[in-house]
Design a protein around this motif. Structure first.
Motif, PDB file in Angstrom:
ATOM      1  N   ASP A 538      70.424  35.822  37.344  1.00 23.15           N
ATOM      2  CA  ASP A 538      71.090  34.891  38.259  1.00 23.15           C
ATOM      3  C   ASP A 538      70.787  35.226  39.716  1.00 23.15           C
ATOM      4  O   ASP A 538      70.517  34.340  40.535  1.00 23.15           O
ATOM      5  CB  ASP A 538      72.598  34.899  38.029  1.00 23.15           C
ATOM      6  N   THR A 539      70.816  36.516  40.030  1.00 19.41           N
ATOM      7  CA  THR A 539      70.503  36.940  41.402  1.00 19.41           C
ATOM      8  C   THR A 539      69.051  36.636  41.741  1.00 19.41           C
ATOM      9  O   THR A 539      68.737  36.147  42.832  1.00 19.41           O
ATOM     10  CB  THR A 539      70.786  38.447  41.567  1.00 19.41           C
ATOM     11  N   ALA A 540      68.160  36.934  40.793  1.00 13.78           N
ATOM     12  CA  ALA A 540      66.736  36.647  41.013  1.00 13.78           C
ATOM     13  C   ALA A 540      66.515  35.163  41.263  1.00 13.78           C
ATOM     14  O   ALA A 540      65.752  34.771  42.150  1.00 13.78           O
ATOM     15  CB  ALA A 540      65.921  37.114  39.819  1.00 13.78           C
ATOM     16  N   TYR A 541      67.194  34.328  40.494  1.00 12.72           N
ATOM     17  CA  TYR A 541      67.060  32.869  40.632  1.00 12.72           C
ATOM     18  C   TYR A 541      67.554  32.411  42.006  1.00 12.72           C
ATOM     19  O   TYR A 541      66.940  31.552  42.650  1.00 12.72           O
ATOM     20  CB  TYR A 541      67.852  32.179  39.523  1.00 12.72           C
ATOM     21  N   ASP A 542      68.655  33.000  42.466  1.00 14.81           N
ATOM     22  CA  ASP A 542      69.185  32.651  43.788  1.00 14.81           C
ATOM     23  C   ASP A 542      68.190  33.018  44.892  1.00 14.81           C
ATOM     24  O   ASP A 542      68.016  32.267  45.861  1.00 14.81           O
ATOM     25  CB  ASP A 542      70.518  33.358  44.031  1.00 14.81           C
ATOM     26  N   TYR A 543      67.549  34.176  44.745  1.00 17.23           N
ATOM     27  CA  TYR A 543      66.543  34.568  45.734  1.00 17.23           C
ATOM     28  C   TYR A 543      65.385  33.566  45.751  1.00 17.23           C
ATOM     29  O   TYR A 543      64.872  33.211  46.822  1.00 17.23           O
ATOM     30  CB  TYR A 543      66.017  35.967  45.429  1.00 17.23           C
ATOM     31  N   LEU A 544      64.955  33.114  44.583  1.00 16.85           N
ATOM     32  CA  LEU A 544      63.857  32.151  44.518  1.00 16.85           C
ATOM     33  C   LEU A 544      64.211  30.860  45.243  1.00 16.85           C
ATOM     34  O   LEU A 544      63.375  30.272  45.944  1.00 16.85           O
ATOM     35  CB  LEU A 544      63.507  31.856  43.059  1.00 16.85           C
ATOM     36  N   GLN A 545      65.445  30.416  45.084  1.00 17.74           N
ATOM     37  CA  GLN A 545      65.847  29.200  45.789  1.00 17.74           C
ATOM     38  C   GLN A 545      65.852  29.418  47.299  1.00 17.74           C
ATOM     39  O   GLN A 545      65.462  28.531  48.064  1.00 17.74           O
ATOM     40  CB  GLN A 545      67.222  28.752  45.304  1.00 17.74           C
ATOM     41  N   ASN A 546      66.265  30.612  47.722  1.00 17.43           N
ATOM     42  CA  ASN A 546      66.229  30.918  49.156  1.00 17.43           C
ATOM     43  C   ASN A 546      64.805  31.029  49.674  1.00 17.43           C
ATOM     44  O   ASN A 546      64.556  30.848  50.873  1.00 17.43           O
ATOM     45  CB  ASN A 546      66.988  32.215  49.440  1.00 17.43           C
ATOM     46  N   PHE A 547      63.866  31.312  48.781  1.00 18.91           N
ATOM     47  CA  PHE A 547      62.456  31.353  49.165  1.00 18.91           C
ATOM     48  C   PHE A 547      61.868  29.944  49.295  1.00 18.91           C
ATOM     49  O   PHE A 547      60.686  29.793  49.572  1.00 18.91           O
ATOM     50  CB  PHE A 547      61.640  32.159  48.150  1.00 18.91           C
ATOM     51  N   GLY A 548      62.674  28.920  49.072  1.00 16.23           N
ATOM     52  CA  GLY A 548      62.249  27.557  49.370  1.00 16.23           C
ATOM     53  C   GLY A 548      61.725  26.739  48.217  1.00 16.23           C
ATOM     54  O   GLY A 548      61.210  25.637  48.432  1.00 16.23           O
ATOM     55  N   PHE A 549      61.843  27.213  46.976  1.00 15.13           N
ATOM     56  CA  PHE A 549      61.307  26.459  45.834  1.00 15.13           C
ATOM     57  C   PHE A 549      62.265  25.334  45.447  1.00 15.13           C
ATOM     58  O   PHE A 549      63.467  25.547  45.271  1.00 15.13           O
ATOM     59  CB  PHE A 549      61.081  27.392  44.643  1.00 15.13           C
ATOM     60  N   THR A 550      61.710  24.145  45.305  1.00 13.74           N
ATOM     61  CA  THR A 550      62.524  22.964  44.997  1.00 13.74           C
ATOM     62  C   THR A 550      62.278  22.434  43.591  1.00 13.74           C
ATOM     63  O   THR A 550      62.911  21.456  43.189  1.00 13.74           O
ATOM     64  CB  THR A 550      62.222  21.845  45.999  1.00 13.74           C
ATOM     65  N   THR A 551      61.359  23.045  42.854  1.00 13.85           N
ATOM     66  CA  THR A 551      61.006  22.521  41.534  1.00 13.85           C
ATOM     67  C   THR A 551      61.614  23.335  40.396  1.00 13.85           C
ATOM     68  O   THR A 551      61.286  23.111  39.238  1.00 13.85           O
ATOM     69  CB  THR A 551      59.473  22.482  41.368  1.00 13.85           C
ATOM     70  N   LEU A 552      62.484  24.303  40.728  1.00 19.00           N
ATOM     71  CA  LEU A 552      63.103  25.130  39.692  1.00 19.00           C
ATOM     72  C   LEU A 552      64.273  24.394  39.047  1.00 19.00           C
ATOM     73  O   LEU A 552      64.855  23.474  39.627  1.00 19.00           O
ATOM     74  CB  LEU A 552      63.587  26.450  40.283  1.00 19.00           C
ATOM     75  N   SER A 553      64.630  24.819  37.858  1.00 16.62           N
ATOM     76  CA  SER A 553      65.794  24.264  37.170  1.00 16.62           C
ATOM     77  C   SER A 553      66.536  25.393  36.482  1.00 16.62           C
ATOM     78  O   SER A 553      66.026  26.510  36.342  1.00 16.62           O
ATOM     79  CB  SER A 553      65.357  23.218  36.138  1.00 16.62           C
ATOM     80  N   ALA A 554      67.757  25.102  36.032  1.00 17.58           N
ATOM     81  CA  ALA A 554      68.573  26.112  35.359  1.00 17.58           C
ATOM     82  C   ALA A 554      67.891  26.614  34.093  1.00 17.58           C
ATOM     83  O   ALA A 554      68.146  27.740  33.645  1.00 17.58           O
ATOM     84  CB  ALA A 554      69.955  25.547  35.028  1.00 17.58           C
ATOM     85  N   ASN A 555      67.005  25.810  33.505  1.00 18.69           N
ATOM     86  CA  ASN A 555      66.281  26.233  32.305  1.00 18.69           C
ATOM     87  C   ASN A 555      65.301  27.365  32.585  1.00 18.69           C
ATOM     88  O   ASN A 555      64.765  27.974  31.657  1.00 18.69           O
ATOM     89  CB  ASN A 555      65.518  25.043  31.704  1.00 18.69           C
ATOM     90  N   ASP A 556      65.037  27.632  33.877  1.00 22.45           N
ATOM     91  CA  ASP A 556      64.108  28.702  34.225  1.00 22.45           C
ATOM     92  C   ASP A 556      64.774  30.080  34.244  1.00 22.45           C
ATOM     93  O   ASP A 556      64.105  31.086  34.481  1.00 22.45           O
ATOM     94  CB  ASP A 556      63.481  28.425  35.596  1.00 22.45           C
TER      95      ASP A 556
END
Length: 883
Positions: A538-556
């Motif tokens: 969950d923390t890793a996923y939050d960092y990725l979103q802060n890195f600007g990725f817009t194509t991620l989903s909860a399935n990732d």
């Protein structure tokens, strides 16, 4: 008829004598009186009714004070590079570029006046002489082909009223012409007219026409060129100088003769213009225009970003935004560096840089055909893959046969696009301000707004995601340090839904205890997965979103997340911006392709200049974390086992930090890296995903060649070091053999085993090296002294403990000359106790650094069903990068 008194008395006497005649006379008089009155009343009714209708039409005419005579719509939008040099335009069906009258040559103005309104400067908006002339000619010809509209009337028709041919509109047009000439002087009316008139090929106005037909500014037109443009307005299709140059030429001769007759030019000027051949230049300009009719990938990306921002910031719909760009006369100032773009295009298009064994040619073929015996035109299209250029004709023949097209049919139009495979995308950006300097969305032919692989292709990022989803979050949260040892071993973890996942390293090997630094430059899969487990998915996923990725989903949110095993993938543009955040001291800056957009009136419509764009930035990781990551990622290129070591053969003028990414079977090859100046990302692969059976490092050569030329002439720089002055980061000397704090004994090792590493204050190691030890050595035996060796023959030496042995010393190194071994016979010892005496192990030298409070070692979740040979069917192929 005699109405005198005598005559009337005589008539009355006659009527008395003849009563019937008297009655007939009275009836005639009455009838005459009635008829006369009817005619008079009818004439009054007609005049009054006509006057009433005329007054009604005038009253229904728009209020002239509320009307704008100056053209305000359908203007061309211009696109500029970072140096304000025009690079492209956006225009709709009515392409218009406004120009003031002082920039328009006198003979161009005169040509229009001579053809359209020779008494323009004499009438008050309506040319009465022209109207009577037109009536006479129309009566003579029996048609209504001759018009009498003045330039003022034409301007009103084009900008205010409709073009319908009705008496009502004509009356309103004439009335407004008179009224407008009271408000505007003649030169202003002429200026508006010359910027409004339709001149074929979808252009309006003399400036747009000059650039479309002659490729020059209107102020540079010759007399002959001016006449060519002026005659178009009378019949844009018939006198089109591209489609019908002969018709245009004939009308030009008439125009020049009229100008001569009206004293606008001399006979010598007329003859010189007639001797000129402007149509050759028109043909050359048109050829260039057709070749450049499509926008570049960079301009395509600019267009999309402006549309998106107009919707987000101005509340427009997509249609409204498109209409504004293609007809609103905007000025769009981009971040494009044309020199860099030229370099990128050169190498991306260089076929010699791609593996020939993987070469294929994707063809897109379409035809418009008029089949024999049919009047309508039918359209066909299809795609296919061939091995080489030699196979194209065979491909086309097969398609035509499939579509049932024979030699008896007439092909009206044929289009063939060649799209080589594997494809590529490239982005280079100034990471300090987010300005994209160059961008390539593919190679080969491009039609219209083609698919932009740099901004729209979502592909698996492979091992580049190890930095963003594993090591950056873990370092930033203090879970690991650069020197943390993790066990590289077979593991099996559970994914959501209970499906087991067993990551494997790309080389199929496991190394046991391995420091994070080595895990990065060798791109070790198991340790990346373990690191993400430590920090939490969950923390890793939050960092990725802060890195600007817009194509991620909860399935990732799965175990393969740090290996790039994503549902959709990411675009090269967003991946580039994420690595740019690390380069920019941990500060993410949204990538931009334009700095500002001005409306037609010069006001700022969209603002991406530095101050405004700063609001779109945010800190993703600490500055110290970014600097430590940068230091570690340089090893990807500098270490002998680094997966990016090949890059140094094509780029070595600057330090480089970055990460390679290769998915299973080399379906996608990616490299994201940065220098002290720019961050750049390359992706390559087939449009239709398939294995690249070739050298898996050619993309590093392309990246290196591009960046090497981009950096030519730039002063040498190094990356900033972590800030050790404020005690938040410490630079510590470590022993390479133990991975622990180095001692004086380690420094004395002739094999140079000391290395420096950066740690945050909370992650500094606390244990000192236990491999290098100092012992007494007997000079006579050359072995470790025992208690019986004479003191005067002992010397101090540094040895390396064998970490594979459970014994504190290595067998066979104890002195066998002195002591009980000589004085007394050796006592046999049981086999299970060993055969040599042991000695106390010397204590290592004290640490040269102060020891901070120890931090607990990271613990991993329990391993489930460890399997040394995981089933290859139990993992996602895109989730297992090869390097």
């Amino acid at each position: 008829m005699n109405y005198s008194k005598d005559s009337r008395e005589k008539l009355e006497k006659d009527n008395k004598k003849n009563p019937n005649k008297q009655k007939r006379t009275k009836g005639k008089i009455l009838t005459f009186r009635i008829l006369f009155m009817a005619i008079v009343i009818g004439l009054f009714a007609i005049v009054g009714g006509g006057l009433g209708i005329f007054i009604g039409i005038i009253k229904s005419t728009p209020d002239v004070s509320q009307l704008q005579l100056k053209p305000t719509t359908n203007f061309t939008s211009f696109v500029y590079d970072e140096n304000n040099v025009e690079i492209d335009t956006f225009s709709g069906a009515d392409n218009r570029i406004y120009v003031t009258l002082d920039k328009i040559p006198t003979y161009l103005r005169d040509a229009f006046i001579a053809l359209e309104d020779e008494r323009f400067y004499e009438h008050n908006g309506i040319d009465i002489r022209g109207i009577f002339r037109a009536i006479v000619k129309n009566l003579q010809s029996g048609t209504f082909s001759e018009g009498a509209s003045t330039i003022t009337q034409q301007l009103i028709k084009n900008n205010i009223l409709t073009t319908e041919k009705k008496l009502t509109r004509k009356i309103q047009e004439q009335y407004l012409a008179v009224e407008f000439e009271k408000l505007y002087d003649k030169d202003m009316i002429l200026e508006y007219y010359l910027n409004t008139i339709a001149l074929g090929e979808g252009v309006k106005g003399v400036q747009a026409a000059s650039q479309r037909y002659f490729g020059k500014d209107v102020s540079e037109l010759t007399l002959a060129e001016s006449a060519v443009i002026a005659v178009i307005t009378q019949a844009p299709t018939r006198y089109n100088p591209i489609r019908n140059p002969q018709n245009n030429r004939e009308k030009v001769e008439i125009a020049l003769q009229k100008m001569y007759e009206q004293g606008m030019i001399t006979e010598e000027q007329k003859n010189a213009a007639l001797a000129e051949d402007p149509y050759k230049n028109i043909k050359e300009v048109d050829q260039i225009y057709q070749e450049k009719s499509g926008h570049s990938y960079f301009v395509d990306a600019v267009l999309q970003q402006v549309i998106d921002d107009l919707q987000a910031q101005k509340g427009m719909t997509s249609t409204e935004a498109n209409n504004l760009i293609y007809g609103g006369g905007l000025s769009i100032y981009t971040t494009l560096d044309q020199r860099m773009q030229g370099i990128v295009d050169t190498y991306i298009e260089d076929e010699s840089l791609y593996p020939q064994s993987a070469y294929q040619l994707k063809l897109s073929y379409s035809v418009s055909v008029k089949k024999a015996g049919e009047d309508k035109i039918s359209n066909y299209g299809g795609e296919g893959i061939v091995k080489s250029e030699e196979d194209i004709e065979s491909f086309k023949k097969d398609k035509l046969e499939t579509w049932g097209i024979t030699s008896a049919d007439k092909i009206q139009k044929e289009t063939l696009l060649r799209i080589p495979q594997p494809q590529a995308a490239f982005v280079v950006m100034d990471y300090r301000n987010g300005q994209v300097k160059a961008l390539s969305g593919g190679r080969g032919d491009k039609a219209g707004r083609g698919f932009n692989r740099a901004t729209a292709a979502t592909r698996q990022p492979g091992s580049t995601f190890k930095i963003l989803a594993a090591y950056a979050p873990a370092l930033d949260t203090g879970v690991i340090s650069a020197n943390t040892l993790l066990i590289d071993e077979p593991i099996t973890l559970q994914n959501p839904g209970g499906k087991p996942y067993s990551p494997r390293n790309w080389d199929g090997k496991f190394e046991g205890p391995t420091p994070i630094r080595r895990a990065i430059y060798k791109s070790m899969n198991v340790l990346a997965v373990k690191t993400t487990q430590l920090v939490g998915i969950d923390t890793a996923y939050d960092y990725l979103q802060n890195f600007g990725f817009t194509t991620l989903s909860a399935n990732d949110k799965v175990q393969s997340l740090p290996l790039g095993g994503l549902t959709k993938g990411v675009t090269p543009l967003e991946l580039n911006a994420a690595f740019g955040a690390i380069a920019n001291d941990g500060m993410y800056v949204q990538p931009i392709l334009y700095t500002k957009v001005l409306a037609h009136d010069g006001t700022v419509l969209l603002d991406n200049t530095s101050e405004a764009h700063a609001q779109k930035s945010h800190q993703v990781i600490k500055t110290d974390t970014a600097h430590i990551l940068t230091d570690m990622m340089q090893d990807v290129m500098t270490q002998p086992e680094g997966t990016g070591r090949r890059l140094r053969s094509t780029f070595n003028s600057m330090p480089v930090a970055g990460k390679t990414g290769t998915t299973t079977n080399s379906v996608d090859l990616t490299f994201a890296g940065y220098t002290p100046y720019y961050v750049a990302t390359i992706w390559t692969g087939h449009d239709t995903q398939k294995e690249i059976v070739a050298n898996g490092s050619y993309h590093l050569d392309i990246w290196g060649k591009i960046m090497n030329e981009i950096h030519e002439g730039l002063p040498y720089k190094t990356f900033p070091k972590p800030n050790i002055s404020d005690d938040s980061v410490m630079e510590v000397k470590l022993c390479k053999l133990s991975g622990k704090l180095a001692t004086e004994l380690c420094e004395a090792d002739p094999d140079h085993v000391i290395e420096s590493e950066y740690f945050t204050k909370d992650t500094v190691p606390t244990e000192t090296c236990d491999i290098h030890v100092e012992v007494d050595v007997c000079k006579e035996s050359g072995k470790i002294a025992n208690e019986y060796c004479p003191k005067d023959i002992l010397e101090k030496r540094i040895i390396k403990r064998d970490t594979t042995s459970q014994d504190p010393v290595i067998r066979g190194e104890i002195c066998d000359i002195h002591g009980s071994v000589i004085d007394e016979p050796e006592e046999e010892l049981p086999d299970d106790e060993g055969g040599w005496p042991t000695f106390p192990w010397p204590s290592p030298s004290p640490s040269p650094l102060p020891t901070p409070s120890p931090t607990p070692s990271p613990s991993l979740p329990p391993v489930v069903n460890p399997s040394p040979s995981p089933n290859p069917d139990d993992y996602d192929p895109f989730a297992v990068p090869q390097g």
